[in-house]
Design an enzyme around this catalytic site. Structure first.
Site, PDB file in Angstrom:
ATOM      1  N   HIS A  10      37.002  30.879  37.897  1.00 43.55           N
ATOM      2  CA  HIS A  10      37.497  32.132  38.459  1.00 43.55           C
ATOM      3  C   HIS A  10      36.646  33.328  38.051  1.00 43.55           C
ATOM      4  O   HIS A  10      36.315  34.177  38.866  1.00 43.55           O
ATOM      5  CB  HIS A  10      38.956  32.350  38.032  1.00 43.55           C
ATOM      6  CG  HIS A  10      39.572  33.549  38.689  1.00 43.55           C
ATOM      7  ND1 HIS A  10      39.342  34.834  38.243  1.00 43.55           N
ATOM      8  CD2 HIS A  10      40.367  33.658  39.765  1.00 43.55           C
ATOM      9  CE1 HIS A  10      39.987  35.680  39.027  1.00 43.55           C
ATOM     10  NE2 HIS A  10      40.622  34.996  39.958  1.00 43.55           N
ATOM     11  N   GLU A  47      28.939  36.926  36.791  1.00 42.32           N
ATOM     12  CA  GLU A  47      27.727  36.483  37.480  1.00 42.32           C
ATOM     13  C   GLU A  47      27.242  35.160  36.905  1.00 42.32           C
ATOM     14  O   GLU A  47      27.401  34.937  35.711  1.00 42.32           O
ATOM     15  CB  GLU A  47      26.620  37.547  37.323  1.00 42.32           C
ATOM     16  CG  GLU A  47      26.880  38.841  38.082  1.00 42.32           C
ATOM     17  CD  GLU A  47      26.896  38.657  39.587  1.00 42.32           C
ATOM     18  OE1 GLU A  47      26.123  37.807  40.072  1.00 42.32           O
ATOM     19  OE2 GLU A  47      27.690  39.327  40.256  1.00 42.32           O
TER      20      GLU A  47
END
Lengths: 122, 122
Positions: A10, A47
């Site tokens: 997530h 990221e």
């Protein structure tokens, strides 16, 4: 033939949480000797995102990528959001075989591991 | 002596996702014969919430409750939100022993299970 695993989580605002996922990918890499690499990507808040994670592997010459959705329940992220990102990359790179496993929570061993956790505290 | 397990998950807008967690609690109940019950509660977006889940067990006479945070990474939910709800109930019921395990993602077996998932697709 270059085969890779991408663990998709997530993503969290807490950097240490994302780091936990990266450590997991490293642990999996030690076990997954059939694959050329294991890396991590995130749906949001961290990221690389899923598209970037896939494209990086494709740029490196990946022929086959297995995506492991590291989610516990099949909520909208697993059902809608993750597949959407994957489909976009698939459409751009039909030459690469991108497959997606069941989400992690669907694994049969989960109840037994929860019992182990409970007994560790009891 | 009445001992219970409460599986605490995030909760989803998708009812079937929450149902998946309830099914998991039922599977765990079949294994967890040392405990009097296993139930599920949710941090948000589903019922019962954590406080309601704990209070229900306490009303039923629970002496000991083990909370299993069914989360994969120690993000802010695991670090802040879940403990906050538990501390509130603990303060109201000091007579009940409420313990919290590590979050599920901290279990050692996770990398091996991910490999199994990947090989199932490959």
């Amino acid at each position: 033939m270059s085969r890779h695993i991408l663990v998709v989580a997530h993503g969290s605002r807490r950097e240490s949480s994302n780091h936990e996922v990266e450590i997991l990918a490293k642990k999996l890499a030690l076990l997954a000797t059939e694959f050329d690499s294991v890396s991590a990507a995130f749906l949001e808040m961290a990221e690389p995102n899923i598209k970037t994670g896939l494209n990086k592997l494709i740029e490196q010459g990946a022929n086959e990528i297995i995506v492991l959705p590291y989610f516990l329940a099949a909520g909208r992220h697993v059902v809608d959001d993750v597949p959407e990102d994957i489909e976009t990359v698939k459409a751009e790179h039909p030459e690469v075989k991108i497959q997606v496993s069941e989400h992690f929570g669907a694994v049969n061993e989960v109840p037994g591991l929860l019992l182990k956790l409970a007994l560790g505290v009891a």
